[in-house]
Structure formats: C-alpha cells, structure tokens
Design a protein around this motif. Structure first.
Motif, PDB file in Angstrom:
ATOM      1  N   VAL A   1       0.856  -1.188   0.000  1.00 44.69           N
ATOM      2  CA  VAL A   1       0.000   0.000   0.000  1.00 44.69           C
ATOM      3  C   VAL A   1       0.890   1.235   0.000  1.00 44.69           C
ATOM      4  O   VAL A   1       1.702   1.421   0.908  1.00 44.69           O
ATOM      5  CB  VAL A   1      -0.922   0.013   1.245  1.00 44.69           C
ATOM      6  CG1 VAL A   1      -1.803   1.263   1.250  1.00 44.69           C
ATOM      7  CG2 VAL A   1      -1.782  -1.246   1.301  1.00 44.69           C
ATOM      8  N   CYS A   2       0.753   2.066  -1.044  1.00 43.35           N
ATOM      9  CA  CYS A   2       1.555   3.289  -1.119  1.00 43.35           C
ATOM     10  C   CYS A   2       0.872   4.401  -0.348  1.00 43.35           C
ATOM     11  O   CYS A   2      -0.280   4.741  -0.603  1.00 43.35           O
ATOM     12  CB  CYS A   2       1.766   3.717  -2.572  1.00 43.35           C
ATOM     13  SG  CYS A   2       2.708   5.259  -2.689  1.00 43.35           S
ATOM     14  N   ARG A   3       1.585   4.976   0.615  1.00 43.38           N
ATOM     15  CA  ARG A   3       1.025   6.033   1.458  1.00 43.38           C
ATOM     16  C   ARG A   3       0.954   7.362   0.702  1.00 43.38           C
ATOM     17  O   ARG A   3       0.246   8.272   1.115  1.00 43.38           O
ATOM     18  CB  ARG A   3       1.911   6.218   2.699  1.00 43.38           C
ATOM     19  CG  ARG A   3       1.902   5.023   3.630  1.00 43.38           C
ATOM     20  CD  ARG A   3       1.552   5.496   5.034  1.00 43.38           C
ATOM     21  NE  ARG A   3       1.754   4.448   6.018  1.00 43.38           N
ATOM     22  CZ  ARG A   3       0.728   3.832   6.609  1.00 43.38           C
ATOM     23  NH1 ARG A   3      -0.503   4.119   6.291  1.00 43.38           N
ATOM     24  NH2 ARG A   3       0.972   2.905   7.521  1.00 43.38           N
ATOM     25  N   GLU A   4       1.735   7.484  -0.390  1.00 44.22           N
ATOM     26  CA  GLU A   4       1.751   8.735  -1.154  1.00 44.22           C
ATOM     27  C   GLU A   4       0.552   8.846  -2.084  1.00 44.22           C
ATOM     28  O   GLU A   4      -0.197   9.789  -2.034  1.00 44.22           O
ATOM     29  CB  GLU A   4       3.038   8.811  -1.974  1.00 44.22           C
ATOM     30  CG  GLU A   4       4.299   8.994  -1.143  1.00 44.22           C
ATOM     31  CD  GLU A   4       4.464  10.418  -0.631  1.00 44.22           C
ATOM     32  OE1 GLU A   4       4.726  10.569   0.577  1.00 44.22           O
ATOM     33  OE2 GLU A   4       4.330  11.359  -1.438  1.00 44.22           O
ATOM     34  N   CYS A   5       0.397   7.829  -2.957  1.00 41.48           N
ATOM     35  CA  CYS A   5      -0.629   7.931  -4.009  1.00 41.48           C
ATOM     36  C   CYS A   5      -1.851   7.066  -3.717  1.00 41.48           C
ATOM     37  O   CYS A   5      -2.839   7.136  -4.453  1.00 41.48           O
ATOM     38  CB  CYS A   5      -0.025   7.543  -5.360  1.00 41.48           C
ATOM     39  SG  CYS A   5       0.442   5.807  -5.488  1.00 41.48           S
ATOM     40  N   GLY A   6      -1.790   6.255  -2.673  1.00 35.59           N
ATOM     41  CA  GLY A   6      -2.933   5.401  -2.340  1.00 35.59           C
ATOM     42  C   GLY A   6      -3.045   4.170  -3.213  1.00 35.59           C
ATOM     43  O   GLY A   6      -4.044   3.457  -3.167  1.00 35.59           O
TER      44      GLY A   6
ATOM     45  N   LYS B   1       6.207   3.577   0.079  1.00 37.97           N
ATOM     46  CA  LYS B   1       6.160   4.388  -1.132  1.00 37.97           C
ATOM     47  C   LYS B   1       6.374   3.491  -2.330  1.00 37.97           C
ATOM     48  O   LYS B   1       7.338   2.720  -2.369  1.00 37.97           O
ATOM     49  CB  LYS B   1       7.294   5.414  -1.098  1.00 37.97           C
ATOM     50  CG  LYS B   1       6.884   6.830  -0.826  1.00 37.97           C
ATOM     51  CD  LYS B   1       8.121   7.713  -0.943  1.00 37.97           C
ATOM     52  CE  LYS B   1       7.778   9.176  -0.888  1.00 37.97           C
ATOM     53  NZ  LYS B   1       8.964  10.021  -1.097  1.00 37.97           N
ATOM     54  N   CYS B   2       5.494   3.587  -3.320  1.00 38.08           N
ATOM     55  CA  CYS B   2       5.637   2.756  -4.512  1.00 38.08           C
ATOM     56  C   CYS B   2       6.770   3.270  -5.398  1.00 38.08           C
ATOM     57  O   CYS B   2       7.328   4.344  -5.164  1.00 38.08           O
ATOM     58  CB  CYS B   2       4.320   2.714  -5.283  1.00 38.08           C
ATOM     59  SG  CYS B   2       3.940   4.215  -6.181  1.00 38.08           S
ATOM     60  N   LYS B   3       7.088   2.513  -6.426  1.00 36.80           N
ATOM     61  CA  LYS B   3       8.176   2.832  -7.345  1.00 36.80           C
ATOM     62  C   LYS B   3       8.010   4.219  -7.963  1.00 36.80           C
ATOM     63  O   LYS B   3       8.949   5.006  -8.006  1.00 36.80           O
ATOM     64  CB  LYS B   3       8.181   1.758  -8.452  1.00 36.80           C
ATOM     65  CG  LYS B   3       9.512   1.494  -9.081  1.00 36.80           C
ATOM     66  CD  LYS B   3       9.360   0.301 -10.010  1.00 36.80           C
ATOM     67  CE  LYS B   3      10.605   0.076 -10.834  1.00 36.80           C
ATOM     68  NZ  LYS B   3      10.443  -1.109 -11.700  1.00 36.80           N
ATOM     69  N   GLU B   4       6.798   4.477  -8.442  1.00 38.13           N
ATOM     70  CA  GLU B   4       6.529   5.760  -9.102  1.00 38.13           C
ATOM     71  C   GLU B   4       6.732   6.919  -8.131  1.00 38.13           C
ATOM     72  O   GLU B   4       7.319   7.933  -8.480  1.00 38.13           O
ATOM     73  CB  GLU B   4       5.093   5.790  -9.648  1.00 38.13           C
ATOM     74  CG  GLU B   4       4.898   5.015 -10.939  1.00 38.13           C
ATOM     75  CD  GLU B   4       5.895   5.413 -12.018  1.00 38.13           C
ATOM     76  OE1 GLU B   4       5.973   6.628 -12.321  1.00 38.13           O
ATOM     77  OE2 GLU B   4       6.604   4.533 -12.534  1.00 38.13           O
ATOM     78  N   CYS B   5       6.235   6.768  -6.912  1.00 38.23           N
ATOM     79  CA  CYS B   5       6.357   7.842  -5.920  1.00 38.23           C
ATOM     80  C   CYS B   5       7.788   8.017  -5.462  1.00 38.23           C
ATOM     81  O   CYS B   5       8.215   9.118  -5.107  1.00 38.23           O
ATOM     82  CB  CYS B   5       5.435   7.585  -4.739  1.00 38.23           C
ATOM     83  SG  CYS B   5       3.696   7.732  -5.191  1.00 38.23           S
ATOM     84  N   ASN B   6       8.588   6.939  -5.496  1.00 36.01           N
ATOM     85  CA  ASN B   6      10.002   7.044  -5.142  1.00 36.01           C
ATOM     86  C   ASN B   6      10.801   7.797  -6.194  1.00 36.01           C
ATOM     87  O   ASN B   6      11.839   8.375  -5.905  1.00 36.01           O
ATOM     88  CB  ASN B   6      10.608   5.653  -4.947  1.00 36.01           C
ATOM     89  CG  ASN B   6      10.460   5.176  -3.511  1.00 36.01           C
ATOM     90  OD1 ASN B   6      10.518   5.972  -2.575  1.00 36.01           O
ATOM     91  ND2 ASN B   6      10.292   3.882  -3.339  1.00 36.01           N
TER      92      ASN B   6
END
Ligand SMILES: [Zn+2]
Ligand SMILES: [Zn+2]
Length: 126
Positions: A81-86, A118-123
C-alpha cells in the motif's frame, strides 16, 4: 421487479470490483457505475460490499484516506500500500502468505502480509 432490479445492480457492483486490479473503494465503484446506473446510491454500493465480504466474494485490504479498499481477488496474496498515491499492488509470493502462527496453541487458517510505504513511481519523484 424491484428485487430483480436489485440483484442486477448487485451483479454489476460485483463485476465492477472483480474487473479491476486497483483494489477500489466503494466511492470508486459508485463513480464508475453512476452513468450506467443513474439511480444507484452510494449507500447501495456500501451495503452490497458489506454483503459480498460476508459471503467471502471480496476481501477488505485496508483503509486509505478513510476509505475502505476492496479486493475482488480472494486468492491468498500480499499487498503493498503506497502512502503517497494510495495505490495498492498485489504481491503473489508464498512466503508473504505463510499460515505458520508463532502463538502456541493457536491454529491459523490464513495470514496476509501488507506492506506500507512508497511505490516505485512515488520514489521516482523528487
Ligand atoms: Zn505511490
Ligand atoms: Zn489484491
């Protein structure tokens, strides 16, 4: 007739949940179906999701920004679960769904691991 209409809506709600890998919220299901089913209410979506959970047709993954997120894939798998983008991502890996419970005298039937971060994209950003 009302009953028939109701089960048609129910099937559409279930199909919508099963048709996506995004682990949608009730609101997303409602927004997706609204155009096709103009008399659909958000309450109906919530009620049906509660029923599907009871029947084991869908699973609750977690709550993101106050909205419960639903999984139409009930096979054992873990999530990120990405806390940045949901965003919620599936992880199919045996070691993430171990049913070995460390508590003595307890017998577990299932276990699911959920990563938060944090997912790959958000990183990639900043
Ligand atoms: Zn993200
Ligand atoms: Zn999933």
């Amino acid at each position: 007739m009302a009953g028939k209409n109701f089960s048609k809506k129910r099937q559409m709600i279930l199909d919508t949940i099963k048709s996506t890998k995004t682990h949608p919220s009730a609101r997303w299901v409602y927004d997706t179906l609204k155009e096709e089913v103009p008399d659909l209410s958000l309450g109906t979506v919530y009620r049906n999701i509660a029923l599907f959970k009871e029947q084991g047709l869908v699973l609750s993954v977690t709550t993101v920004d106050g909205e419960e997120r639903i999984d139409g894939d009930t096979s054992p798998h873990a999530h990120f679960v990405c806390r940045e983008c949901g965003g919620i991502y599936d992880i199919f890996c045996e070691k993430n769904t171990t049913d070995e419970c460390p508590l003595e005298g307890f017998s577990a039937e299932s276990a699911v691991l959920t990563y938060f971060g944090k997912c790959k994209e958000c990183n990639k950003e900043n």
